[in-house]
Design a protein around this motif. Structure first.
Motif, PDB file in Angstrom:
ATOM      1  N   LEU A  68     -13.177 -51.946  11.327  1.00 30.12           N
ATOM      2  CA  LEU A  68     -13.195 -52.565  12.648  1.00 30.12           C
ATOM      3  C   LEU A  68     -14.097 -53.796  12.702  1.00 30.12           C
ATOM      4  O   LEU A  68     -13.880 -54.690  13.509  1.00 30.12           O
ATOM      5  N   THR A  69     -15.089 -53.845  11.824  1.00 28.41           N
ATOM      6  CA  THR A  69     -16.036 -54.965  11.861  1.00 28.41           C
ATOM      7  C   THR A  69     -15.394 -56.294  11.506  1.00 28.41           C
ATOM      8  O   THR A  69     -15.898 -57.342  11.889  1.00 28.41           O
ATOM      9  N   LYS A  70     -14.283 -56.274  10.794  1.00 30.46           N
ATOM     10  CA  LYS A  70     -13.682 -57.547  10.403  1.00 30.46           C
ATOM     11  C   LYS A  70     -12.769 -58.135  11.468  1.00 30.46           C
ATOM     12  O   LYS A  70     -12.316 -59.264  11.316  1.00 30.46           O
ATOM     13  N   VAL A  71     -12.524 -57.412  12.560  1.00 31.26           N
ATOM     14  CA  VAL A  71     -11.634 -57.950  13.600  1.00 31.26           C
ATOM     15  C   VAL A  71     -12.322 -58.174  14.946  1.00 31.26           C
ATOM     16  O   VAL A  71     -11.747 -58.806  15.824  1.00 31.26           O
ATOM     17  N   ILE A  72     -13.538 -57.708  15.118  1.00 29.90           N
ATOM     18  CA  ILE A  72     -14.217 -57.849  16.411  1.00 29.90           C
ATOM     19  C   ILE A  72     -15.160 -59.048  16.384  1.00 29.90           C
ATOM     20  O   ILE A  72     -16.001 -59.171  15.500  1.00 29.90           O
ATOM     21  N   LYS A  73     -14.966 -59.913  17.372  1.00 28.67           N
ATOM     22  CA  LYS A  73     -15.725 -61.168  17.462  1.00 28.67           C
ATOM     23  C   LYS A  73     -16.497 -61.211  18.777  1.00 28.67           C
ATOM     24  O   LYS A  73     -16.200 -60.492  19.726  1.00 28.67           O
ATOM     25  N   GLU A  74     -17.439 -62.123  18.840  1.00 25.11           N
ATOM     26  CA  GLU A  74     -18.266 -62.313  20.033  1.00 25.11           C
ATOM     27  C   GLU A  74     -17.428 -62.720  21.251  1.00 25.11           C
ATOM     28  O   GLU A  74     -16.387 -63.367  21.114  1.00 25.11           O
ATOM     29  N   ASN A  75     -17.918 -62.334  22.421  1.00 29.24           N
ATOM     30  CA  ASN A  75     -17.409 -62.807  23.716  1.00 29.24           C
ATOM     31  C   ASN A  75     -15.942 -62.499  23.998  1.00 29.24           C
ATOM     32  O   ASN A  75     -15.279 -63.259  24.710  1.00 29.24           O
TER      33      ASN A  75
END
Length: 163
Positions: A68-75
């Protein structure tokens, strides 16, 4: 904002959590689908198709069963459906690695709505792998409940805010 929705199978978690994600979003939110379609399960394929039809064009869909860490971005705003499948897909890694990944998500400035099936109210499974899965699901649920800003239990599409 980090929100955690949990409940039994077919309790209405997805519809309630989807409404929450849409409410939080300032632009079109992301729907992270964690089901690993390599299982060749026709019944699950039908379930996935119902979910796709229900959400229509309200979300941008990302299929990511493991990291999941590779698809979630800020804001941005994300609905993760569901953490139960994320756990199943990552069982070989063990609880600690799954928790590390979730910890990274909490450090990202974004809205995340987590969904988890509540499978810890039954008997202890006889088979070792099933016991480990149920145990890790409970531990991940505790982690999410502790770290999320709000925790909502869903039964028959009725929401009960616990935190």
């Amino acid at each position: 904002m980090k929100s955690f929705y949990f409940g039994g199978q077919k309790s209405g978690k997805t519809s309630c959590a989807s409404a929450k994600a849409l409410k939080l979003a300032t632009s079109k939110p992301y729907y992270i689908a964690t089901y690993d379609n390599s299982y060749k399960d026709e019944a699950m394929k039908e379930r996935v198709n119902r979910h796709i039809k229900q959400r229509g064009n309200e979300f941008i869909t990302i299929e990511e069963p493991k990291d999941l860490t590779k698809v979630i971005k800020e804001n941005e705003t994300y609905l993760i459906d569901c953490i139960t499948m994320f756990i199943l897909n990552n069982m070989p890694l063990g609880y600690e690695e799954m928790e590390k990944q979730l910890q990274k998500l909490f450090s990202i400035n974004c809205n995340i709505v987590f969904i988890l099936n509540d499978i810890n109210n039954g008997v202890i499974p006889m088979e070792k792998y099933s016991r480990e899965f149920v145990d890790i699901s409970g531990l991940i649920g505790q982690f999410l409940a502790k770290n999320c800003d709000e925790v909502i239990e869903v039964k028959y599409c009725l929401e009960r805010k616990l935190k």
